[in-house]
Design a protein around this motif. Structure first.
Motif, PDB file in Angstrom:
ATOM      1  N   LEU A  78       0.995  -1.136   0.217  1.00 49.44           N
ATOM      2  CA  LEU A  78       0.046  -0.200   0.024  1.00 49.44           C
ATOM      3  C   LEU A  78       0.830   1.194   0.131  1.00 49.44           C
ATOM      4  CD1 LEU A  78      -2.759  -1.205   2.334  1.00 49.44           C
ATOM      5  CD2 LEU A  78      -2.999  -0.908   0.165  1.00 49.44           C
ATOM      6  N   LEU A  79       1.757   1.287   0.755  1.00 49.79           N
ATOM      7  CA  LEU A  79       2.744   2.571   0.845  1.00 49.79           C
ATOM      8  C   LEU A  79       3.612   2.747  -0.586  1.00 49.79           C
ATOM      9  CD1 LEU A  79       4.261   2.237   4.340  1.00 49.79           C
ATOM     10  CD2 LEU A  79       2.609   4.054   3.379  1.00 49.79           C
ATOM     11  N   LEU A  80       3.947   1.542  -0.966  1.00 46.47           N
ATOM     12  CA  LEU A  80       4.872   1.769  -2.296  1.00 46.47           C
ATOM     13  C   LEU A  80       4.212   2.007  -3.708  1.00 46.47           C
ATOM     14  CD1 LEU A  80       7.292  -1.378  -1.572  1.00 46.47           C
ATOM     15  CD2 LEU A  80       7.929   1.125  -1.770  1.00 46.47           C
ATOM     16  N   LEU A  81       2.631   1.578  -3.409  1.00 46.32           N
ATOM     17  CA  LEU A  81       1.672   2.073  -4.564  1.00 46.32           C
ATOM     18  C   LEU A  81       1.855   3.594  -5.007  1.00 46.32           C
ATOM     19  CD1 LEU A  81       0.067   0.201  -6.076  1.00 46.32           C
ATOM     20  CD2 LEU A  81      -2.129   0.936  -4.577  1.00 46.32           C
ATOM     21  N   LYS A  82       2.246   4.371  -4.100  1.00 43.40           N
ATOM     22  CA  LYS A  82       1.979   5.657  -4.292  1.00 43.40           C
ATOM     23  C   LYS A  82       3.545   6.418  -4.607  1.00 43.40           C
ATOM     24  CE  LYS A  82      -2.215   7.221  -3.806  1.00 43.40           C
ATOM     25  NZ  LYS A  82      -3.052   7.516  -4.868  1.00 43.40           N
ATOM     26  N   VAL A  83       4.361   5.462  -4.839  1.00 42.22           N
ATOM     27  CA  VAL A  83       5.772   5.983  -5.190  1.00 42.22           C
ATOM     28  C   VAL A  83       5.761   6.608  -6.656  1.00 42.22           C
ATOM     29  CG1 VAL A  83       8.263   5.395  -5.677  1.00 42.22           C
ATOM     30  CG2 VAL A  83       7.089   4.607  -3.577  1.00 42.22           C
ATOM     31  N   ASN A  84       6.252   7.600  -6.715  1.00 41.36           N
ATOM     32  CA  ASN A  84       6.247   8.295  -7.983  1.00 41.36           C
ATOM     33  C   ASN A  84       7.799   8.634  -8.500  1.00 41.36           C
ATOM     34  OD1 ASN A  84       6.008   9.876 -10.563  1.00 41.36           O
ATOM     35  ND2 ASN A  84       4.429  11.126  -9.895  1.00 41.36           N
ATOM     36  N   VAL A  85       8.446   7.640  -8.902  1.00 42.44           N
ATOM     37  CA  VAL A  85       9.933   7.925  -9.277  1.00 42.44           C
ATOM     38  C   VAL A  85       9.878   8.712 -10.376  1.00 42.44           C
ATOM     39  CG1 VAL A  85      11.954   6.964 -10.082  1.00 42.44           C
ATOM     40  CG2 VAL A  85      10.483   5.907  -8.519  1.00 42.44           C
ATOM     41  N   GLY A  86       9.360   8.850 -11.399  1.00 45.26           N
ATOM     42  CA  GLY A  86       9.269   9.706 -12.479  1.00 45.26           C
ATOM     43  C   GLY A  86       9.014  11.220 -11.984  1.00 45.26           C
ATOM     44  N   GLY A 249      11.590 -15.668   4.465  1.00 44.33           N
ATOM     45  CA  GLY A 249      11.042 -14.505   4.774  1.00 44.33           C
ATOM     46  C   GLY A 249      11.621 -13.284   4.352  1.00 44.33           C
ATOM     47  N   THR A 250      12.894 -13.366   4.220  1.00 43.65           N
ATOM     48  CA  THR A 250      13.816 -12.016   3.528  1.00 43.65           C
ATOM     49  C   THR A 250      13.281 -11.929   2.080  1.00 43.65           C
ATOM     50  OG1 THR A 250      15.621 -12.474   5.006  1.00 43.65           O
ATOM     51  CG2 THR A 250      16.029 -11.224   3.046  1.00 43.65           C
ATOM     52  N   TRP A 251      13.287 -13.138   1.170  1.00 45.83           N
ATOM     53  CA  TRP A 251      12.813 -13.439  -0.064  1.00 45.83           C
ATOM     54  C   TRP A 251      11.638 -12.580  -0.246  1.00 45.83           C
ATOM     55  CZ3 TRP A 251      15.796 -13.069  -4.004  1.00 45.83           C
ATOM     56  CH2 TRP A 251      16.859 -13.912  -4.027  1.00 45.83           C
ATOM     57  N   ARG A 252      10.565 -13.028   0.786  1.00 44.73           N
ATOM     58  CA  ARG A 252       9.188 -12.494   0.768  1.00 44.73           C
ATOM     59  C   ARG A 252       9.090 -11.010   0.697  1.00 44.73           C
ATOM     60  NH1 ARG A 252       7.491 -14.814   4.899  1.00 44.73           N
ATOM     61  NH2 ARG A 252       7.057 -16.806   3.789  1.00 44.73           N
ATOM     62  N   ILE A 253       9.927 -10.449   1.821  1.00 45.34           N
ATOM     63  CA  ILE A 253       9.910  -8.901   1.780  1.00 45.34           C
ATOM     64  C   ILE A 253      10.518  -8.409   0.555  1.00 45.34           C
ATOM     65  CG2 ILE A 253      10.677  -6.983   3.104  1.00 45.34           C
ATOM     66  CD1 ILE A 253       8.359  -8.590   4.491  1.00 45.34           C
ATOM     67  N   LEU A 254      11.576  -8.734   0.125  1.00 48.40           N
ATOM     68  CA  LEU A 254      12.156  -8.336  -1.201  1.00 48.40           C
ATOM     69  C   LEU A 254      11.562  -8.353  -2.425  1.00 48.40           C
ATOM     70  CD1 LEU A 254      15.755  -9.469  -0.836  1.00 48.40           C
ATOM     71  CD2 LEU A 254      15.183  -7.258  -0.325  1.00 48.40           C
ATOM     72  N   LEU A 255      10.513  -9.662  -2.505  1.00 50.83           N
ATOM     73  CA  LEU A 255       9.545  -9.650  -3.655  1.00 50.83           C
ATOM     74  C   LEU A 255       8.589  -8.735  -3.317  1.00 50.83           C
ATOM     75  CD1 LEU A 255       9.662 -13.557  -3.646  1.00 50.83           C
ATOM     76  CD2 LEU A 255      10.458 -11.961  -5.812  1.00 50.83           C
ATOM     77  N   ILE A 256       7.987  -8.637  -2.273  1.00 56.32           N
ATOM     78  CA  ILE A 256       6.652  -7.808  -2.164  1.00 56.32           C
ATOM     79  C   ILE A 256       7.167  -6.279  -2.326  1.00 56.32           C
ATOM     80  CG2 ILE A 256       6.789  -7.138   0.420  1.00 56.32           C
ATOM     81  CD1 ILE A 256       3.699  -8.657  -1.162  1.00 56.32           C
ATOM     82  N   THR A 257       8.363  -5.820  -1.957  1.00 55.68           N
ATOM     83  CA  THR A 257       8.828  -4.521  -2.282  1.00 55.68           C
ATOM     84  C   THR A 257       9.091  -4.440  -3.800  1.00 55.68           C
ATOM     85  OG1 THR A 257       9.885  -4.646  -0.331  1.00 55.68           O
ATOM     86  CG2 THR A 257      10.566  -2.859  -1.852  1.00 55.68           C
ATOM     87  N   THR A 258       9.469  -5.352  -4.536  1.00 53.93           N
ATOM     88  CA  THR A 258       9.520  -5.273  -6.008  1.00 53.93           C
ATOM     89  C   THR A 258       8.375  -5.117  -6.641  1.00 53.93           C
ATOM     90  OG1 THR A 258      11.547  -6.473  -5.961  1.00 53.93           O
ATOM     91  CG2 THR A 258      10.650  -6.228  -8.013  1.00 53.93           C
ATOM     92  N   GLY A 262       6.793  -2.272  -8.848  1.00 55.58           N
ATOM     93  CA  GLY A 262       6.202  -2.308 -10.296  1.00 55.58           C
ATOM     94  C   GLY A 262       4.801  -1.566 -10.261  1.00 55.58           C
ATOM     95  N   LEU A 263       4.024  -2.082  -9.301  1.00 50.51           N
ATOM     96  CA  LEU A 263       2.552  -1.528  -9.478  1.00 50.51           C
ATOM     97  C   LEU A 263       2.514   0.013  -9.558  1.00 50.51           C
ATOM     98  CD1 LEU A 263       0.825  -4.091  -7.130  1.00 50.51           C
ATOM     99  CD2 LEU A 263       0.570  -4.097  -9.472  1.00 50.51           C
ATOM    100  N   SER A 264       3.304   0.538  -8.775  1.00 53.24           N
ATOM    101  CA  SER A 264       3.396   2.230  -8.752  1.00 53.24           C
ATOM    102  C   SER A 264       3.501   2.818 -10.029  1.00 53.24           C
ATOM    103  CB  SER A 264       4.435   2.731  -7.923  1.00 53.24           C
ATOM    104  OG  SER A 264       5.637   2.564  -8.612  1.00 53.24           O
ATOM    105  N   PHE A 265       3.878   2.050 -11.115  1.00 48.65           N
ATOM    106  CA  PHE A 265       4.133   2.440 -12.551  1.00 48.65           C
ATOM    107  C   PHE A 265       2.656   2.235 -13.198  1.00 48.65           C
ATOM    108  CE2 PHE A 265       8.553   1.906 -11.137  1.00 48.65           C
ATOM    109  CZ  PHE A 265       8.768   3.225 -11.829  1.00 48.65           C
ATOM    110  N   THR A 266       1.848   1.574 -12.569  1.00 46.33           N
ATOM    111  CA  THR A 266       0.512   1.247 -13.227  1.00 46.33           C
ATOM    112  C   THR A 266      -0.830   2.392 -12.821  1.00 46.33           C
ATOM    113  OG1 THR A 266      -0.293  -0.130 -11.604  1.00 46.33           O
ATOM    114  CG2 THR A 266       1.270  -1.109 -13.320  1.00 46.33           C
ATOM    115  N   PRO A 267      -1.508   2.441 -13.680  1.00 48.63           N
ATOM    116  CA  PRO A 267      -2.787   3.321 -13.211  1.00 48.63           C
ATOM    117  C   PRO A 267      -3.308   2.844 -11.625  1.00 48.63           C
ATOM    118  CG  PRO A 267      -3.158   2.474 -15.481  1.00 48.63           C
ATOM    119  CD  PRO A 267      -1.893   1.691 -14.851  1.00 48.63           C
ATOM    120  N   LEU A 268      -3.081   1.722 -11.048  1.00 47.48           N
ATOM    121  CA  LEU A 268      -3.270   1.494  -9.799  1.00 47.48           C
ATOM    122  C   LEU A 268      -2.947   2.404  -8.968  1.00 47.48           C
ATOM    123  CD1 LEU A 268      -2.990  -2.528 -10.146  1.00 47.48           C
ATOM    124  CD2 LEU A 268      -4.892  -1.435 -10.294  1.00 47.48           C
TER     125      LEU A 268
END
Length: 389
Positions: A78-86, A249-258, A262-268
């Motif tokens: 939910l937090l990463l969804l609003k990241v606007n890198v561009g 557990g570490t893989w899970r967090i790295l994947l969820i972050t990625t 990725g979703l932050s670049f979509t209309p979602l």
């Protein structure tokens, strides 16, 4: 008092969420200046510490594990969804580079600060440095995520919360006071006089209209979060375990972050309410970490840990100065860059409003970039601390 400790799942959740809600209500209702220097976060952590160490709440319960499995990944998506890198790059330009210099300062300063005070800390104290790196690169959500990635205890998380709040009291006045040396700083860095006007114009162009989230918006956000968790869990179970660096557990967090980035670049990313819902879950997770902490262990390590963190923060500051000099950036942007690292969106906006009101939207964009890189960079920092432990 036969009903103590509060051991049922509804009771524990009611207490933890009630503590979170109470301190935000108290901050809004009273407007006390105390909360400028000791934000609700520290009380949301400390009150469950006291309650669990006095027998009101249990120090272990199945609900704590369930919260780790559900609340943590949901809040990250939910937090990463609003990241606007561009948008951040377009508005801040070389200011993003200064923030990355500050991030590098956090990564370099952590093992140095740890080495200086290691003799007075317990063997696993490197984890507390890793957890604090999560906050100082991204924010509270990253702090919580990194604590899960390195399996930090509630005590180690508590040391990080203590240092985060204490150092903030020292660092924020420095960032605010730097406005008084703006002219000398500009001569030192050779900044373009038109830079602030260009940033304001770029920030205005990035503004979008928002509206309160509807029921459909909230259901969409929950669907996105659950689907991302499901995908991350499935993939993490198939990836190799590399002890002590990468477990499931570490893989899970790295994947969820990625996935979240990725979703932050979509209309979602335009669905309203994701940041607010994510932050609510962050504070609930912080309360959970307080409930499983051991007060005595944290108290004996507090002073040396704070000394190491103080050295660490000034190394970060030196890197911010170096970045501003090399990239020819004004003091306003440099201060915001540091605040975006050390304090997250709230602190960055406070510093921006003091330096230049028009830079508040840009400061939030910069802080959101910290969320994006925080888990990766802070995990690497934790590994550096582990290497010297």
């Amino acid at each position: 008092m036969d009903w103590l400790p509060i051991s049922s799942t509804p009771g524990i959740l009611a207490m933890l969420s009630g503590i979170c809600a109470f301190f935000f209500w108290l901050e809004r209702r009273t407007g006390w200046r105390l909360f400028r220097y000791l934000p609700p976060l520290i009380f949301i952590y400390l009150v469950p510490v006291v309650l669990s160490n006095t027998g009101v709440l249990p120090t272990s319960s199945p609900v704590y594990g369930q919260m780790k499995d559900l609340v943590l990944p949901m809040m990250l998506v939910l937090l990463l969804l609003k990241v606007n890198v561009g948008g951040a790059v377009r508005v801040l330009g070389r200011g993003v580079g200064v923030m990355l210099f500050g991030t590098l300062g956090v990564m370099v300063g952590a093992p140095i600060g740890y080495l200086l005070v290691k003799p007075w800390l317990e063997p696993n104290a490197w984890k507390a440095f890793g957890v604090l790196a999560g906050s100082w690169i991204g924010g509270t959500g990253n702090m919580a995520a990194v604590s899960e990635m390195i399996d930090a205890s509630g005590t180690e998380f508590g040391l990080a919360v203590l240092a985060d709040s204490t150092i903030y009291v020292i660092w924020l006045p420095i960032l605010l006071g730097s406005k008084s040396i703006a002219d000398r700083f500009s001569r030192f860095t050779g900044v373009d006089p038109e830079r602030l006007a260009q940033m304001k114009a770029a920030a205005d162009a990035e503004q979008i209209e928002t509206h309160p989230p509807s029921t459909a918006d909230l259901l969409s956000l929950l669907t996105i979060a659950f689907a991302a968790m499901w995908a991350a869990n499935l993939i993490a179970a198939q990836l190799p375990v590399v002890e002590p660096y990468l477990d499931e557990g570490t893989w899970r967090i790295l994947l969820i972050t990625t996935i979240g980035i990725g979703l932050s670049f979509t209309p979602l990313s335009r669905i309203p309410g994701s940041h607010e819902l994510g932050m609510a879950l962050v504070y609930l997770f912080v309360a959970r970490m307080g409930a499983i902490a051991e007060m005595e262990s944290a108290a004996t390590q507090a002073l040396p840990f704070l000394c190491g963190a103080t050295v660490w923060i000034f190394i970060h500051g030196a890197f911010c100065l170096l970045g501003a000099k090399l990239l020819k950036v004004d003091v306003h942007t440099a201060a915001i860059a540091s605040a975006a690292n050390i304090g997250g969106a709230a602190s960055a906006s406070v510093v921006a409003s003091h330096h230049q009101e028009s830079l508040v939207p840009a400061s939030i964009l910069m802080a959101l970039m910290g969320y994006a890189i925080g888990n990766f960079a802070a995990y690497a920092t934790a590994m550096l601390c582990w290497c010297v432990s």
